[in-house]
Design an enzyme around this catalytic site. Structure first.
Site, short mmCIF file in Angstrom:
data_model
loop_
_atom_site.label_atom_id
_atom_site.label_comp_id
_atom_site.label_asym_id
_atom_site.label_seq_id
_atom_site.Cartn_x
_atom_site.Cartn_y
_atom_site.Cartn_z
N ASP A 21 -12.54 17.86 -27.51
CA ASP A 21 -11.82 16.62 -27.83
C ASP A 21 -11.75 16.39 -29.33
O ASP A 21 -12.64 16.80 -30.07
CB ASP A 21 -12.53 15.44 -27.13
CG ASP A 21 -11.62 14.23 -27.00
OD1 ASP A 21 -10.40 14.35 -27.26
OD2 ASP A 21 -12.14 13.15 -26.64
N HIS A 38 -4.01 20.72 -32.30
CA HIS A 38 -4.17 21.63 -31.15
C HIS A 38 -4.18 23.08 -31.62
O HIS A 38 -4.97 23.89 -31.16
CB HIS A 38 -3.05 21.41 -30.13
CG HIS A 38 -3.05 20.04 -29.53
ND1 HIS A 38 -4.19 19.43 -29.06
CD2 HIS A 38 -2.04 19.13 -29.34
CE1 HIS A 38 -3.89 18.22 -28.60
NE2 HIS A 38 -2.60 18.01 -28.76
N LEU A 132 -18.92 37.91 -20.29
CA LEU A 132 -18.83 36.44 -20.19
C LEU A 132 -17.67 36.08 -19.28
O LEU A 132 -16.59 36.68 -19.35
CB LEU A 132 -18.58 35.86 -21.60
CG LEU A 132 -18.17 34.39 -21.67
CD1 LEU A 132 -19.35 33.48 -21.35
CD2 LEU A 132 -17.62 34.03 -23.06
C1 IPE Z 1 -10.07 15.10 -21.91
O1 IPE Z 1 -9.70 14.69 -23.17
C2 IPE Z 1 -9.20 16.23 -21.47
C3 IPE Z 1 -9.30 17.45 -22.23
C4 IPE Z 1 -10.17 17.71 -23.19
C5 IPE Z 1 -8.38 18.48 -21.86
P1 IPE Z 1 -8.79 13.40 -23.40
O2 IPE Z 1 -8.76 13.17 -24.86
O3 IPE Z 1 -7.48 13.57 -22.71
O4 IPE Z 1 -9.64 12.28 -22.65
P2 IPE Z 1 -9.49 10.70 -22.65
O5 IPE Z 1 -8.19 10.39 -22.00
O6 IPE Z 1 -9.53 10.23 -24.07
O7 IPE Z 1 -10.66 10.22 -21.87
C1 IPE Z 2 -8.23 17.31 -27.01
O1 IPE Z 2 -7.86 16.64 -28.17
C2 IPE Z 2 -7.16 18.26 -26.53
C3 IPE Z 2 -6.49 17.88 -25.29
C4 IPE Z 2 -6.77 16.85 -24.57
C5 IPE Z 2 -5.41 18.75 -24.85
P1 IPE Z 2 -7.02 15.29 -28.13
O2 IPE Z 2 -5.57 15.66 -28.15
O3 IPE Z 2 -7.43 14.46 -26.97
O4 IPE Z 2 -7.43 14.62 -29.49
P2 IPE Z 2 -7.68 13.06 -29.75
O5 IPE Z 2 -8.68 12.59 -28.76
O6 IPE Z 2 -6.36 12.38 -29.62
O7 IPE Z 2 -8.21 13.03 -31.15
MG MG Z 3 -8.85 13.04 -26.78
#
Ligand code: IPE
Ligand code: IPE
Ligand code: MG
Length: 249
Positions: A21, A38, A132
């Protein structure tokens, strides 16, 4: 001595699950579009996969796209899907070199065809690899998985394949996406958020939770080793008392 050298190789978790995240915030801090975050997240995926393979982790599950992520802007979803296609295609060589077997959990039928094709090609090509198991959670959520399992169990009862009396912990595990995969002992979430976001809710019943403030694109081997170090210094009691654990040593 580095943290990696200090780790007890006999006491490593077999399975580590990661909620990657913070990509969007990482990009925003640099005044860039979310997709830039990303793209940089892919570097962390490569680094942590290599670190896990090197240190001797058997299973690494990465949460890459949740069923809730379909609520994001369409241009971000499209960019994420393209990134998945190009990353899987370009990383297959490295997976082969590092002896990593790729598999996935989640409802991949709803992903763009090109993603499905790349994913299936890579899982086939890496299927004999042993070092792995890298598991991507794609279009995954726990409630989707558990709902699907309950429907199949109900159908198998109607078809007389199983009896209601057969339902127990082990049987339910066999109906989940993670059948044949041991439960994660350690769950890592980056970016300082402290929630589970519908990830492996059944499987992490007894996992140790580790929350890192580091945004995913900045997450490096040392951060991963720190999480393993933290894990090794916890007392996992499984309902027993601390005294009982000391006595049984
Ligand atoms: C959770 O992250 C999903 C992934 C890491 C793929 P999000 O950033 O989407 O989660 P929420 O919505 O903030 O809880
Ligand atoms: C996690 O990073 C990646 C996915 C959920 C695909 P985010 O895109 O949720 O990044 P934030 O939480 O907005 O910083
Ligand atoms: Mg996120």
């Amino acid at each position: 001595m580095s943290i990696a050298e200090q780790l007890n190789k006999e006491k490593l978790p077999k399975h580590v699950a990661v909620i990657m995240d913070g990509n969007g915030r990482w990009a925003r801090k640099r005044g860039s579009a979310r997709i830039f975050g990303h793209k940089n997240g892919v570097k962390a995926v490569r680094e942590i996969t290599t670190a896990a393979a090197e240190i001797g982790i058997n299973y690494l599950t990465l949460y890459a796209f949740s069923t809730e992520n379909w609520s994001r802007p369409q241009n971000e979803i499209n960019a994420l899907m393209s990134l998945l296609v190009s990353t899987i295609a370009s990383e297959t060589k490295t997976l082969m070199k590092n002896d990593v077997k790729l598999s996935f959990i989640g409802c991949i039928e709803n992903l763009p065809l090109k993603v499905q094709e790349e994913l299936i090609a890579c899982t086939k090509q890496t299927s004999q690899n042993k070092r792995l198991n890298l598991i991507l959670a794609l279009n995954y959520s726990s409630r989707w998985e558990i709902t699907k399992a309950i429907k199949t169990i109900a159908q198998d009862i109607c078809d007389n394949k199983i009896d209601t009396a057969d339902i127990n912990d082990q049987l339910i595990c066999k109906y989940l996406e993670t059948k044949n995969i041991p439960d994660p002992e350690l769950l890592i979430r980056t970016s300082g958020e402290k929630r589970l976001s519908n990830f492996l809710l059944w499987q992490i019943a007894y996992a140790e939770l580790y929350f890192s403030e580091v945004l995913w694109p900045d997450f490096r081997k040392e951060n991963f080793y720190e999480a393993l170090w933290d894990f090794q210094n916890r007392e996992r009691r499984f309902g027993k008392t601390s005294d009982q654990l000391i006595l049984n040593k």
